[in-house]
Design an enzyme around this catalytic site. Structure first.
Site, PDB file in Angstrom:
ATOM      1  N   LYS A 220       6.702  11.507   0.014  1.00 50.21           N
ATOM      2  CA  LYS A 220       7.885  10.938   0.307  1.00 50.21           C
ATOM      3  C   LYS A 220       9.061  11.523   0.327  1.00 50.21           C
ATOM      4  O   LYS A 220       9.175  12.335  -0.629  1.00 50.21           O
ATOM      5  CB  LYS A 220       6.841   9.329  -0.246  1.00 50.21           C
ATOM      6  CG  LYS A 220       5.837   9.565   0.306  1.00 50.21           C
ATOM      7  CD  LYS A 220       5.576   7.504   0.007  1.00 50.21           C
ATOM      8  CE  LYS A 220       4.573   7.172   1.196  1.00 50.21           C
ATOM      9  NZ  LYS A 220       4.361   5.796   1.037  1.00 50.21           N
ATOM     10  N   ARG A 256      -3.927   8.523  -2.328  1.00 57.42           N
ATOM     11  CA  ARG A 256      -3.302   8.394  -0.871  1.00 57.42           C
ATOM     12  C   ARG A 256      -2.744   9.464  -1.205  1.00 57.42           C
ATOM     13  O   ARG A 256      -1.452   9.338  -1.305  1.00 57.42           O
ATOM     14  CB  ARG A 256      -3.150   7.195  -0.470  1.00 57.42           C
ATOM     15  CG  ARG A 256      -3.231   7.368   1.398  1.00 57.42           C
ATOM     16  CD  ARG A 256      -2.512   6.316   1.680  1.00 57.42           C
ATOM     17  NE  ARG A 256      -2.571   6.284   3.355  1.00 57.42           N
ATOM     18  CZ  ARG A 256      -1.109   6.787   3.269  1.00 57.42           C
ATOM     19  NH1 ARG A 256      -0.784   6.921   3.372  1.00 57.42           N
ATOM     20  NH2 ARG A 256      -1.149   6.892   5.375  1.00 57.42           N
TER      21      ARG A 256
HETATM   22  C1  9MG Z   1      -0.062   3.825   5.409  1.00 54.56           C
HETATM   23  N1  9MG Z   1       0.582   3.704   4.287  1.00 54.56           N
HETATM   24  C2  9MG Z   1       1.607   4.955   3.997  1.00 54.56           C
HETATM   25  N2  9MG Z   1       2.218   4.903   2.478  1.00 54.56           N
HETATM   26  C3  9MG Z   1       1.157   4.305   1.934  1.00 54.56           C
HETATM   27  C4  9MG Z   1       0.847   3.597   0.512  1.00 54.56           C
HETATM   28  O1  9MG Z   1       1.988   4.468  -0.263  1.00 54.56           O
HETATM   29  N3  9MG Z   1       0.093   3.363   0.388  1.00 54.56           N
HETATM   30  C5  9MG Z   1      -0.708   2.243   1.307  1.00 54.56           C
HETATM   31  N4  9MG Z   1      -1.651   1.630   0.879  1.00 54.56           N
HETATM   32  N5  9MG Z   1      -1.006   2.765   2.581  1.00 54.56           N
HETATM   33  C6  9MG Z   1      -0.396   2.803   3.183  1.00 54.56           C
END
Ligand code: 9MG
Length: 278
Positions: A220, A256
């Site tokens: 990010k 994730r």
């Molecule tokens: C789809 N998406 C993109 N970034 C995310 C994040 O930090 N958390 C979750 N649950 N979905 C995300």
């Protein structure tokens, strides 16, 4: 048989691999998604150690344009089916804000509805309760198209915590079992660097709610704000791993990420060190 998460013997969190099925990720340069390429990437992430695949057909990055329901379904359903045809044990989450897309994906064997809109869409709570699927409720201020224009909070940790508490309460009132609910502070979703850092520094506070904690910081933009050499998403592995390890220590149970192999290795080493110290 839908896959269910079996705890890792070393206690490390589950890794959710990102599979964005959007034209800028898996298309033959045109409008159409190359299903085979997307399938193969998903299978590769599973080989790298992903416990879950998060499949999304509508980009939620800042400034992203909305995608209509039919288009979104046309993108994700063939990929879910193709992956599960090769790996029936694969555990899939559907990254969508639309109840009909979630319903179709759960019907195709997905396990979790990962909703960056925390089931605030029309009919979303009742749909999730009917589906009896696992859900992730994520905090977002505003919407992807404009959320980074001017994020503002009195106290970001308090406000995000209160929002997630309210959404979890609404989900349980709608009939979703507590053990099927994950919460997520939504790093990068309507937050400045300072907001993201405050949320990450307070992450164990969110883990203490008694729900699962899902965390996503992979590649990010806040990483570039800290290290200006990280100009493109591919240059942010170090920062992504640092955030993932921090979240694991804070109690996140699902992390994730894009870089599955490297993250799994980092989490294994972190767990081995922690277990040696016991
Ligand atoms: C789809 N998406 C993109 N970034 C995310 C994040 O930090 N958390 C979750 N649950 N979905 C995300």
């Amino acid at each position: 048989m839908k896959g269910f998460l079996t705890p890792h013997p070393d206690g490390r969190p589950f890794v959710m691999g990102v599979l964005n099925v959007t034209p800028d990720s898996f298309s033959d340069g045109g409008r159409f998604i190359d299903v085979d390429a997307a399938r193969d990437h998903g299978l590769a992430l599973l080989e790298e150690g992903a416990d879950i695949l998060d499949i999304g057909g509508e980009s939620t990055r800042p400034g992203a344009r909305p995608v209509d329901e039919i288009e979104e379904m046309d993108r994700v359903l063939p990929v879910i089916e193709a992956i599960r045809a090769m790996r029936p044990d694969a555990i899939v989450s559907i990254d969508t804000m639309k109840p009909d897309v979630a319903g179709a994906a759960i019907g195709a064997g997905a396990w979790m509805w990962n909703d960056v809109n925390a089931l605030r869409g029309e009919g979303a709570l009742d749909c999730a309760a009917d589906l009896q699927c696992a859900v992730c409720l994520m905090h977002m201020q505003g919407e992807p198209g404009s959320m980074q224009d001017a994020p503002a909070y009195e106290n970001v940790v308090t406000e995000v915590a209160q929002f997630l508490g309210r959404r979890a309460g609404a989900a349980m009132s709608a009939g979703i079992a507590k053990e099927k609910i994950w919460l997520d502070p939504g790093i990068g979703f309507g937050k400045t660097l300072a907001h993201n850092l405050a949320l990450m520094a307070a992450l164990e506070h969110f883990a203490g709610f008694g729900f699962g904690l899902l965390f996503g910081a992979s590649r990010k933009r806040f990483i570039q704000a800290i290290d200006e050499t990280a100009a493109s998403a591919q240059d942010r592995l170090g920062g992504s791993l640092a955030a993932a390890l921090h979240a694991a220590r804070a109690g996140a149970s699902i992390i994730r990420v894009h870089d599955v192999r490297e993250t799994v290795q980092a989490l294994k080493v972190q767990a081995a060190i922690a277990n040696a110290g016991r």
